[in-house]
Design an enzyme around this catalytic site. Structure first.
Site, PDB file in Angstrom:
ATOM      1  N   CYS A 134       0.840  -1.202   0.000  1.00  0.00           N
ATOM      2  CA  CYS A 134       0.000   0.000   0.000  1.00  0.00           C
ATOM      3  C   CYS A 134       0.870   1.245   0.000  1.00  0.00           C
ATOM      4  O   CYS A 134       1.357   1.680   1.050  1.00  0.00           O
ATOM      5  CB  CYS A 134      -0.938  -0.004   1.210  1.00  0.00           C
ATOM      6  SG  CYS A 134      -2.067   1.415   1.236  1.00  0.00           S
ATOM      7  N   CYS A 137      -0.573   4.080   2.080  1.00  0.00           N
ATOM      8  CA  CYS A 137      -0.445   3.881   3.528  1.00  0.00           C
ATOM      9  C   CYS A 137       0.975   4.168   4.017  1.00  0.00           C
ATOM     10  O   CYS A 137       1.172   4.802   5.049  1.00  0.00           O
ATOM     11  CB  CYS A 137      -0.805   2.438   3.907  1.00  0.00           C
ATOM     12  SG  CYS A 137      -2.381   1.843   3.282  1.00  0.00           S
ATOM     13  N   ASP A 138       1.962   3.664   3.280  1.00  0.00           N
ATOM     14  CA  ASP A 138       3.333   3.617   3.806  1.00  0.00           C
ATOM     15  C   ASP A 138       4.328   4.512   3.085  1.00  0.00           C
ATOM     16  O   ASP A 138       5.486   4.610   3.500  1.00  0.00           O
ATOM     17  CB  ASP A 138       3.839   2.167   3.765  1.00  0.00           C
ATOM     18  CG  ASP A 138       2.995   1.237   4.616  1.00  0.00           C
ATOM     19  OD1 ASP A 138       2.486   1.696   5.655  1.00  0.00           O
ATOM     20  OD2 ASP A 138       2.833   0.055   4.253  1.00  0.00           O
TER      21      ASP A 138
END
Length: 310
Positions: A134, A137-138
């Protein structure tokens, strides 16, 4: 045989949020947490983009908090999976892996989706230590660093472009000699100065002492001019797609070509009255914890309204 007003299949932000709302509505929901209690966030070390955690939060801790909150409002949360359903008539029937049979007036499906991986042992070894599925996300953790994205479709190009705004350099590792993405996305990637496309490259492994420090690649694998290549990277992002965990529902509910459950008019409703969907099993676009939680809330409210209107 057990009976419940509301059966929630799956956990994660969608399932637990649905359980919180259903519990507060006195629906006394039964929730089966599935093969991966807490969902994909349990594979993430730190979550920084969920509102309410200004310092960030460990993904496992966040899911434990949500589970505890759902239990506080009376949700009967059970480990294990639902392996079979019968949606031919109401009340709907479901069977757990231990043989328990449940009748439910409403069902909320929050089984999520699983990211596809290459199948390398190193992906597990470095999970949470440089390997991610992701970028949204990261990606923030890789500001001004060097990362690689695996894939050649629109998702891979989108992830590479997103990361190019954060990272110093982005490698796009493509096993074919061309990109499968739309022409617009292809052009954007090619125009990005800090994205380097590695066509006809396959990843064979990762290396690093305390996390990902590089990747082993093979260029033109199986050809006479096959070449081994190592690249130095700090992060390795998979962008080769997700598989929604919806197999047991496909005989009863409509899905798209990939298997994502279809909603009616953007609501959590499905074509069957009293059956609702939430989270990544019905969301091929956003796949974020906050959007999953929002749809869990919507599904529980819809379930409550459905029961009141009967």
């Amino acid at each position: 045989m057990e009976h419940t007003k509301c059966l929630i299949i799956g956990s994660g932000p969608a399932g637990y949020t649905a359980a919180i709302y259903a519990g507060r509505a006195n629906l006394n929901p039964i929730e089966y947490s599935g093969l991966q209690p807490g969902g994909q966030l349990t594979q993430t070390t730190e979550v920084e983009n969920f509102p309410g955690y200004p310092q960030g939060v460990d993904g496992n801790q966040m899911m434990m908090d949500l589970r505890e909150q759902a239990a506080r409002f009376g949700a009967d949360i059970r480990d294990g999976s639902i392996t079979k359903v019968d949606f031919s008539a109401t009340p709907y029937k479901a069977w757990a892996e231990n043989g328990t049979e449940i009748e439910a007036d409403t069902v909320i499906i929050a089984t999520g989706a699983s990211a596809k991986y290459l199948g390398l042992d190193d992906e597990k070894k470095y999970n949470g230590m440089g390997v991610s599925a992701c970028a949204t996300c990261d990606g923030f953790f890789y500001r001004k660093k060097t990362v690689a994205v695996v894939g050649g479709g629109d998702t891979a190009c989108e992830d590479a472009l997103y990361l190019s705004g954060l990272a110093k350099k982005v490698y796009l590792i493509v096993r074919k000699p061309f990109l499968r993405a739309s022409q617009v996305m292809q052009q954007r990637v090619k125009d990005a100065e800090n994205i380097e496309i590695l066509f006809e490259h396959n990843t064979t492994g990762l290396f690093g002492d305390n996390g990902v420090e590089g990747a082993h690649l093979v260029k033109r694998k199986g050809e006479a001019d096959e070449q081994l290549v190592d690249i130095q990277i700090d992060g390795f992002f998979l962008a080769i797609g997700h598989k929604p965990n919806t197999d047991i529902f496909r005989d009863w509910l409509d899905t798209d070509e990939t298997g994502y459950l279809k909603k009616i008019d953007g609501t959590p409703r499905t074509k069957l009255p009293g059956i609702f969907v939430a989270g990544d099993c019905a969301d091929p676009v956003y796949r974020q914890a906050i959007t999953a939680a929002g749809t869990g809330c919507q599904a529980a409210i819809e379930a409550e309204r459905y029961l009141l209107a009967r």
